[in-house]
Design an enzyme around this catalytic site. Structure first.
Site, mmCIF file in Angstrom:
data_model
loop_
_atom_site.group_PDB
_atom_site.id
_atom_site.type_symbol
_atom_site.label_atom_id
_atom_site.label_comp_id
_atom_site.label_asym_id
_atom_site.label_seq_id
_atom_site.Cartn_x
_atom_site.Cartn_y
_atom_site.Cartn_z
ATOM 1 N N ASP A 12 0.841 -1.203 0.000
ATOM 2 C CA ASP A 12 0.000 0.000 0.000
ATOM 3 C C ASP A 12 0.878 1.256 0.000
ATOM 4 O OD1 ASP A 12 0.947 -0.488 2.593
ATOM 5 O OD2 ASP A 12 -0.803 0.422 3.556
ATOM 6 N N ASN A 41 -2.291 2.809 3.599
ATOM 7 C CA ASN A 41 -1.691 4.113 3.882
ATOM 8 C C ASN A 41 -2.476 5.243 3.232
ATOM 9 O OD1 ASN A 41 0.500 3.224 5.474
ATOM 10 N ND2 ASN A 41 1.648 2.635 3.643
ATOM 11 N N THR A 127 2.675 -6.095 3.013
ATOM 12 C CA THR A 127 3.218 -4.987 3.795
ATOM 13 C C THR A 127 2.161 -3.934 4.110
ATOM 14 O OG1 THR A 127 3.966 -3.828 1.793
ATOM 15 C CG2 THR A 127 5.540 -5.327 2.861
ATOM 16 N N ASN A 161 1.499 1.217 17.335
ATOM 17 C CA ASN A 161 1.632 2.595 16.840
ATOM 18 C C ASN A 161 0.289 3.226 16.485
ATOM 19 O OD1 ASN A 161 1.088 1.275 14.404
ATOM 20 N ND2 ASN A 161 3.028 1.833 13.436
ATOM 21 N N PHE A 168 -0.734 -0.437 12.804
ATOM 22 C CA PHE A 168 -1.684 0.057 11.799
ATOM 23 C C PHE A 168 -2.215 -1.053 10.898
ATOM 24 C CE2 PHE A 168 -2.404 1.511 7.429
ATOM 25 C CZ PHE A 168 -3.409 2.451 7.617
ATOM 26 N N HIS A 242 9.735 0.381 7.868
ATOM 27 C CA HIS A 242 9.177 -0.907 8.282
ATOM 28 C C HIS A 242 9.221 -1.983 7.202
ATOM 29 C CE1 HIS A 242 7.406 1.221 11.753
ATOM 30 N NE2 HIS A 242 7.028 2.139 10.884
ATOM 31 N N ASP A 243 8.602 -1.705 6.064
ATOM 32 C CA ASP A 243 8.233 -2.764 5.127
ATOM 33 C C ASP A 243 9.401 -3.531 4.508
ATOM 34 O OD1 ASP A 243 5.612 -2.148 5.681
ATOM 35 O OD2 ASP A 243 5.364 -0.844 3.940
#
Length: 314
Positions: A12, A41, A127, A161, A168, A242-243
């Protein structure tokens, strides 16, 4: 016969998704066989446009890409605009797409790719929210026994988070996450416990800048926006990327240390919705446990992989 590791990246984009795409494309041990997009996102149309632009920027041309689900299974859509901006990829200019979207739904591209490949040859790397993956395994349960493993970015053992205890991707569609964790395939959860260690420091930015290519400048633009957004919204001095950690786990599993344990998702709690509950109690992990959670990250080797991929792809 190629010895490359075949992955489907379900994403995303998203600044860190962009880096994950570049890592998957630029690493010589990975065969990126399909890309699917999921609303996360930003809304689906935005993240799909972003994915196409990233593909053009990174020279990803011979990989099918399809748009997936527009919303969670049961819940209302949530975006992460405070982190990723209005477009989902603020801070950079994207080129016009150079490939066309596959006419199939993203869920069908996932199913067709897995069913058309040798059993055990495809790794799913989600992701974003897990809606596409949950829908795929519900629509065609046979994919569960044909997938090599699912390596997802989401959740956390001790960190959240999007709430005090939830990340998320999991919180925005917890029912989908529960389906994915419950399905009879190998699942590795690469959560905030390790991705919060993947910090894009000034030293990392300097190494990327030294590459001196249009793609490295693009990545620097991503990180610059991300740095300010994370500082303003979550208090990080350096943004966690992160991803790509999930992609790095597929490339070299030794970079991300894991613990095998049962994982469940809280789908009802008012304060704990989306929490990934990892049962680390001694004696509570059955021999046939098919889920594991990331605990450690070799940050130096992780960034070496990312920087090498930017050089190769650029």
């Amino acid at each position: 016969m190629s010895n490359k590791k075949k992955i489907i990246l379900d994403c995303d984009p998203g600044h860190d998704d962009a880096v994950a795409l570049i890592l998957a494309h630029g690493n010589p041990t990975i065969d990126l066989v399909a890309i699917t997009t999921i609303g996360g996102n930003a809304f689906l149309g935005k993240v799909t446009k972003n994915a196409l632009g990233i593909m053009a920027k990174a020279g990803i041309k011979d990989v099918p890409i399809a748009a997936g689900c527009t919303r969670p299974l049961l819940r209302e859509v949530e975006e992460a605009g405070d982190v990723h901006g209005e477009t989902g990829l603020d801070g950079v200019d994207l080129p016009e797409p150079e490939v066309e979207l596959d006419l199939r739904h993203g869920v069908d591209l996932i199913i067709d790719t897995i069913m058309g490949s040798e059993p055990g040859s495809i790794t799913l790397v989600p992701t974003g929210p897990l809606t596409n993956i949950a829908m795929a395994v519900r629509k065609e349960p046979a994919i569960a026994e044909r997938v090599k493993e699912v390596v997802l970015m989401g959740g956390g053992i001790h960190e959240g988070n999007w709430s005090a205890v939830a990340e998320f991707n999991i919180k925005t569609d917890p029912e989908a996450a529960q389906i994915v964790f419950d399905a009879p395939w190998e699942v590795t959860m690469v959560g905030l416990d390790v991705t919060h260690q993947a910090l894009a420091t000034e030293e990392i930015s300097a190494r990327i800048q030294n590459i001196g290519t249009p793609l490295s400048e693009f990545v620097l633009g991503l990180l610059s926006f991300f740095r300010k957004a994370y500082k303003d919204n979550q208090g990080f001095d350096h943004p966690p990327v992160h991803d790509p950690v999930a992609v790095a786990r597929v490339i070299d599993p030794s970079i991300v240390g894991t613990v095998r344990a049962p994982i469940s998702v809280e789908c009802q709690g008012s304060s704990t919705l989306g929490m990934t509950v990892v049962d680390l109690r001694p004696g509570c992990t059955p021999e046939n446990c098919h889920t594991q959670a990331a605990q450690t990250l070799d940050t130096e080797r992780f960034w070496d992989l990312v920087i090498d991929a930017i050089q190769r792809a650029g």
